[in-house]
Scaffold this motif. Structure first.
Motif, PDB file in Angstrom:
ATOM      1  N   ASP A   8       0.821  -1.213   0.000  1.00  0.00           N
ATOM      2  CA  ASP A   8       0.000   0.000   0.000  1.00  0.00           C
ATOM      3  C   ASP A   8       0.855   1.265   0.000  1.00  0.00           C
ATOM      4  OD1 ASP A   8       0.816  -0.718   2.563  1.00  0.00           O
ATOM      5  OD2 ASP A   8      -0.990   0.013   3.537  1.00  0.00           O
ATOM      6  N   LEU A  11       2.168   1.625  -3.527  1.00  0.00           N
ATOM      7  CA  LEU A  11       1.072   2.050  -4.405  1.00  0.00           C
ATOM      8  C   LEU A  11       0.844   3.552  -4.279  1.00  0.00           C
ATOM      9  CD1 LEU A  11      -1.537  -0.819  -3.957  1.00  0.00           C
ATOM     10  CD2 LEU A  11      -0.381  -0.192  -6.085  1.00  0.00           C
ATOM     11  N   LYS A  15       1.399   6.345  -7.094  1.00  0.00           N
ATOM     12  CA  LYS A  15       0.074   6.835  -7.486  1.00  0.00           C
ATOM     13  C   LYS A  15      -0.622   5.834  -8.413  1.00  0.00           C
ATOM     14  CE  LYS A  15       1.097  11.607  -6.706  1.00  0.00           C
ATOM     15  NZ  LYS A  15       2.202  12.433  -6.964  1.00  0.00           N
ATOM     16  N   MET A  16      -0.644   4.580  -7.935  1.00  0.00           N
ATOM     17  CA  MET A  16      -1.230   3.491  -8.703  1.00  0.00           C
ATOM     18  C   MET A  16      -2.346   2.852  -7.877  1.00  0.00           C
ATOM     19  SD  MET A  16       0.719   0.103 -10.234  1.00  0.00           S
ATOM     20  CE  MET A  16       1.979   1.066 -11.046  1.00  0.00           C
ATOM     21  N   SER A  17      -3.387   2.414  -8.549  1.00  0.00           N
ATOM     22  CA  SER A  17      -4.504   1.763  -7.862  1.00  0.00           C
ATOM     23  C   SER A  17      -4.223   0.274  -7.700  1.00  0.00           C
ATOM     24  CB  SER A  17      -5.794   1.961  -8.639  1.00  0.00           C
ATOM     25  OG  SER A  17      -5.756   1.217  -9.843  1.00  0.00           O
ATOM     26  N   VAL A  18      -4.950  -0.346  -6.779  1.00  0.00           N
ATOM     27  CA  VAL A  18      -4.852  -1.790  -6.572  1.00  0.00           C
ATOM     28  C   VAL A  18      -5.271  -2.511  -7.855  1.00  0.00           C
ATOM     29  CG1 VAL A  18      -5.787  -3.734  -5.265  1.00  0.00           C
ATOM     30  CG2 VAL A  18      -5.235  -1.612  -4.088  1.00  0.00           C
ATOM     31  N   THR A  19      -6.286  -2.012  -8.509  1.00  0.00           N
ATOM     32  CA  THR A  19      -6.775  -2.627  -9.749  1.00  0.00           C
ATOM     33  C   THR A  19      -5.702  -2.600 -10.830  1.00  0.00           C
ATOM     34  OG1 THR A  19      -9.007  -1.899  -9.211  1.00  0.00           O
ATOM     35  CG2 THR A  19      -8.601  -2.544 -11.485  1.00  0.00           C
ATOM     36  N   GLU A  20      -5.041  -1.465 -10.982  1.00  0.00           N
ATOM     37  CA  GLU A  20      -3.989  -1.344 -11.992  1.00  0.00           C
ATOM     38  C   GLU A  20      -2.830  -2.290 -11.694  1.00  0.00           C
ATOM     39  OE1 GLU A  20      -1.023   1.985 -14.003  1.00  0.00           O
ATOM     40  OE2 GLU A  20      -2.584   2.654 -12.611  1.00  0.00           O
ATOM     41  N   ILE A  29      -7.618  -9.078  -7.755  1.00  0.00           N
ATOM     42  CA  ILE A  29      -7.680  -7.987  -6.778  1.00  0.00           C
ATOM     43  C   ILE A  29      -7.820  -8.565  -5.376  1.00  0.00           C
ATOM     44  CG2 ILE A  29      -9.030  -6.001  -6.002  1.00  0.00           C
ATOM     45  CD1 ILE A  29      -9.736  -5.520  -8.977  1.00  0.00           C
ATOM     46  N   SER A  33      -5.306  -7.868  -2.372  1.00  0.00           N
ATOM     47  CA  SER A  33      -5.816  -7.289  -1.124  1.00  0.00           C
ATOM     48  C   SER A  33      -5.379  -8.107   0.088  1.00  0.00           C
ATOM     49  CB  SER A  33      -7.338  -7.182  -1.163  1.00  0.00           C
ATOM     50  OG  SER A  33      -7.735  -6.233  -2.117  1.00  0.00           O
TER      51      SER A  33
END
Length: 72
Positions: A8, A11, A15-20, A29, A33
């Motif tokens: 986290d 990430l 500046k990246m999302s969990v989805t990306e 995902i 997680s």
């Protein structure tokens, strides 16, 4: 658990999302997680390599060891 997983943190820095990240690494995902929340019991080195490649970081940026208090 004395091993802390800082996905986290990386990430947020990238500046990246969990989805990306999940898409780039090729894992679900849900599994990302579990890893991100410190619930994972193991991680494959190939998965760690893919995460490091996607986040442009070293394994030490993601994994951290903290001893349990009271242990010798």
């Amino acid at each position: 658990m004395p091993i802390i997983i800082n996905v986290d943190v990386m990430l947020a820095k990238r500046k990246m999302s969990v989805t990306e990240l999940a898409d780039r690494v090729g894992i679900t995902i849900a599994n990302l997680s579990i890893l991100k929340n410190g619930k994972a019991k193991a991680i494959r080195l190939s998965t760690l390599e893919s995460i490091c490649k996607a986040l442009d970081c070293q394994p030490g940026d993601i994994l951290e060891y903290k001893s349990d208090e009271g242990e010798v």
